[in-house]
Design a protein around this motif. Structure first.
Motif: not given
Length: 623
Positions: A285, A175, A269-270, A280, A267, A282, A178-179
Motif C-alpha cells: 500500500k 485483495d 495490494l493486488c 496479477y 500490506t 502485488l 492477499v491481506e
C-alpha cells in the motif's frame, strides 16, 4: 471411542488425541483447528539436519521453520504440549534412498531430527472469516498441490523445485485474500503467483502432483501459495537412506495461534497486469501511494494543454508493474514536429526514454532503442554521448522497423514469427508521433508529418495478439503513440483533437504535462517497486535468503534515478545536435517552450522527493 459430531470446533489438543486414536473421520487436517498453525513435518538423518535448516532459511516462503528438534526428540513443547510427532499425524510417508516406499499411520522410535514447517491450512479459517470461499473445503477435497518449474535456492545436499498450493479465489476478493494470508508469514504468507498457471510451468490444473483437483467456479482466479510439500521434493532429490514426512494434507496440529499482523503500510495490494496471459502482481500500500503521488505530480500542466482531462488513475503504476515483470524492453521515441528544420526532432522524448532505459539497465533488464531509419545515425551518437557523460548506464542497441508485408510486425517482434517466442516483453513509446484515424501523423498544429515517421505503430497493434507482450504509451497531448487508449477524450477535450488524436492504443497510457516527466516518473516508479518488499517477494516467489538489495545495488539504483545534473547535461547534448524545443522551435535549453530552470529542474526535484522521502529499503528484510 466417544462420538464426535463436529470436528471443526475441537481444540488442537483434542484433535491430536483423536488422531492418535486413528479416528476414521480425520483423513486430512484441512478445515481443522481454526485459528492455530498447522505444520508440515520432515524427519531426516542428523548429518543432513544443518543443511536442511539452511535450506529452509534460504526458502522461507515454502519452508517457514517453526521448530527443529533435538535428535530423537518426539515432543515439541514450543509448539504443542503433550504431543508426540510419531503418533499425532493422520498419515506418514516413508522414504528410502529418495523413493516413497509406503505410507503408515504411525512411526517407530528413531534417532533422527524433526523439522516442523508452517502450513497454509493455518490460514484457511481466516479466509472463511473474511468471506472468502475455500473451494477445497467446500468440495470436501484436499488442497491441490503442484510441482513448478521454479527452482528453490539450493543449499548443501538439497536442491528441488518449488511446490505450490492452489486455491481458487473470486476476482473481487483477491485483495482480501492477499491481506489475510500476508498477515500469517509462518503459514507461507502472501501468494507467490496469481493468474495463469503456465507461468509457473503448471500445464494442467486438473492434474495436481499432490492432493486433489479443486474446481474453479465462474469468476474465480487461480491463486498460488508456496507449499511445505516442497520439503518432500527436497527429500526425493537428496536421497537420504531413510526419511519420513507427513503425508500431503495430513498435518501436525500445533497449539500456536495465528501470527500477529505486520505493519499495515506494507500490506500488499493486488493489481491485474495482463489478461493474456492472466497475470496479477502485488505491491505494498505504501509503494502504491507513492507511485500515485508521482502520477499526480507529473499531471501539472504549465503549458495549459488540458492534459489532466486525459488522466486515467494507476496507468503509471500498471505500466511500472508490467516493466518490472518484463525482462526485455523496446523503447521508441521521436516526434519530428520541427519539420522545417534538420533534424526535425524535438527535445521532449529522448530524455525521458534515456531515463527509463538507464533504470531498466540498472535492474538487469535488456533494453533496445527502436528508432526511425532517418534518425539512426543521430540517435546512435546521442546514445554514445549519454554513456560517455554518465547519463545512460551502458550502451544499448538501436534497431529500425520497416513494413515489408502483412507479417512484418510479427517477424520483427517474435523469433521466426512465432508468437510463443517474443523478442520483447514490453514495448514503450514516449513522445512518439502516433497514427491518427486517417492514417496520417499530425503535430499539435495539425501539420501532417507522415513522411518523417516509420510505421512503428504497427508493432503496437501486432503486440495485442502476442501473449505476454505489453505496451505503454507516454504522451502530453493525445497525438502520441499509445494515446489511442484515451482517444475519445482527446477528440472531445483537446485542441484539434478530432483530427490529431492517435488511433493506436497501448495497454497503459501515461499522461503528463510534459512527456519527459512521464519518463522520469516511470524510472522513479521502478525504483519504488524494486525497493518494495512485498513486490520483490512476489517476483522472487518468496525464495532467497539475501536482503532485497545489497547496499551496493541500492546505491546503483539511486545513481540511475533521474537527476537535475544528468537531465541538464543531456538536454545540452540535444541542443548541441541541433534538436529544438517542440512548441517554439527554439534551439535552447528548453522543452515544450519551458526553460529547464526552473520548470523542469523543479519537476525532477519534486519527483525525487516523493521517491526517496519514504524509503522502503529500511524494511528490506530477508524474504
Amino acid at each position: 471411542m466417544h462420538q464426535v459430531h463436529n470436528l471443526s470446533h475441537l481444540s488442537p489438543a483434542e484433535l491430536r488425541l483423536l488422531i492418535r486414536q486413528n479416528h476414521p473421520r480425520i483423513r486430512t487436517t484441512t478445515g481443522l483447528a481454526h485459528g492455530y498453525q498447522q505444520a508440515n513435518v520432515v524427519v531426516l538423518p542428523s548429518h543432513l539436519a544443518d543443511d536442511f535448516e539452511d535450506f529452509c532459511h534460504c526458502n522461507s516462503a515454502p519452508l517457514p521453520l517453526l521448530y527443529r528438534s533435538q535428535s530423537g526428540e518426539p515432543s515439541c513443547s514450543p509448539l504443542a504440549k503433550n504431543a508426540d510427532v510419531r503418533t499425532d499425524i493422520p498419515e506418514y510417508c516413508v522414504y528410502e534412498e529418495g523413493r516413497l516406499v509406503k505410507t503408515v499411520s504411525g512411526l517407530q522410535s528413531y534417532n533422527m531430527v524433526t523439522f516442523y514447517l508452517g502450513c497454509s491450512f493455518g490460514f484457511e479459517g481466516k479466509l472463511k472469516e473474511a468471506g472468502i470461499p475455500v473451494r477445497n473445503v467446500e468440495q470436501g477435497r484436499n488442497v491441490s498441490m503442484y510441482r513448478t518449474a521454479v527452482s528453490c535456492v539450493p543449499r548443501g545436499a538439497f536442491c528441488c523445485p518449488l511446490v505450490v498450493t492452489m486455491r481458487p479465489v473470486p476476482a473481487g476478493l483477491l485483495d482480501a485474500a492477499v491481506e489475510v494470508t500476508h498477515q500469517n508469514p509462518l503459514a507461507h504468507g502472501a501468494p507467490v503467483h496469481i493468474g495463469d498457471p503456465a507461468l509457473l510451468g503448471i500445464q494442467d490444473l486438473s492434474k495436481p502432483d499432490y492432493g486433489d483437483p479443486v474446481e474453479l467456479q465462474p469468476g474465480d482466479v487461480p491463486v498460488f501459495w508456496a507449499c511445505g510439500v516442497t520439503s518432500i521434493e527436497a527429500i526425493l532429490s537428496s536421497k537420504p537412506s531413510l526419511a519420513f514426512s507427513h503425508s500431503p494434507g495430513c498435518m501436525f496440529l500445533t497449539d500456536v495461534p495465528d501470527s500477529p499482523t505486520p505493519e499495515s503500510g506494507l500490506t500488499p495490494l493486488c493489481f491485474q497486469v495482463t489478461q493474456n496471459p492472466q497475470l496479477y502482481s502485488l505491491v505494498s500500500k505504501a509503494a502504491v501511494e507513492k507511485i500515485r503521488q508521482l502520477e499526480r505530480v507529473i499531471g501539472d500542466d504549465p503549458g495549459q494543454r488540458g492534459i489532466k482531462a486525459l488522466l486515467v488513475q494507476d496507468e503509471l503504476l500498471l505500466s511500472c508493474l508490467a516493466l518490472s515483470h518484463a525482462s526485455s524492453v523496446a523503447i521508441t521515441t521521436g516526434f519530428p514536429t520541427n519539420y522545417m528544420h534538420s533534424p526535425p526532432d524535438e527535445t521532449d522524448g529522448p530524455p525521458g526514454a534515456i531515463a527509463i532505459a538507464t533504470m531498466l539497465l540498472s535492474l538487469g533488464k535488456q533494453v533496445t532503442l527502436l528508432t526511425d531509419s532517418r534518425a539512426t545515425e543521430m540517435n546512435g551518437a546521442l546514445v554514445d554521448e549519454a554513456v560517455r557523460t554518465g547519463v545512460l548506464k551502458a550502451a544499448i542497441p538501436l534497431v529500425t522497423y520497416e513494413d515489408h508485408g502483412p507479417d512484418s510486425a510479427l517477424h520483427f517482434l517474435c523469433h521466426h514469427g512465432n508468437p510463443r517466442k517474443p523478442r520483447f516483453d514490453h514495448l514503450l513509446a514516449i513522445e512518439r508521433s502516433g497514427r491518427a484515424e486517417d492514417g496520417n501523423y499530425y503535430n499539435m498544429r495539425e501539420v501532417n508529418i507522415k513522411h518523417l515517421v516509420d510505421p512503428i505503430d504497427d508493432l503496437f497493434i501486432a503486440a495485442r495478439n502476442i501473449p505476454g507482450v505489453t505496451t505503454t504509451g507516454i504522451g502530453d497531448g493525445g497525438n502520441e503513440l499509445g494515446m489511442g487508449k484515451v482517444k475519445e477524450k482527446v477528440k472531445n477535450l483537446m485542441p484539434r483533437g478530432d483530427v490529431i488524436a492517435c488511433d493506436v492504443a497501448a495497454d497503459f497510457a501515461v499522461t503528463a504535462g510534459v512527456s519527459n516527466w512521464g519518463g522520469y516518473a516511470v524510472a522513479c516508479g521502478l525504483y519504488l517497486l524494486n525497493t518494495c518488499p512485498a513486490h520483490q517477494r512476489y517476483l522472487r516467489r518468496g525464495l532467497g535468503l539475501q536482503p532485497l538489495a545489497s547496499d551496493q545495488q541500492l546505491q546503483d539504483w539511486r545513481t540511475n534515478l533521474p537527476s537535475v545534473q544528468k537531465e541538464e547535461a543531456f538536454l545540452g547534448t540535444l541542443q548541441s545536435f541541433g534538436i529544438r524545443s517542440g512548441k517554439t522551435g527554439n534551439l535552447a535549453m528548453e522543452v515544450d517552450g519551458l526553460t529547464f530552470h526552473p520548470t523542469h529542474s523543479d519537476m525532477i526535484h519534486r519527483l525525487l522527493e516523493v521517491t526517496l522521502e519514504y524509503d522502503h529499503t529500511r524494511f528490506c528484510k530477508h524474504v
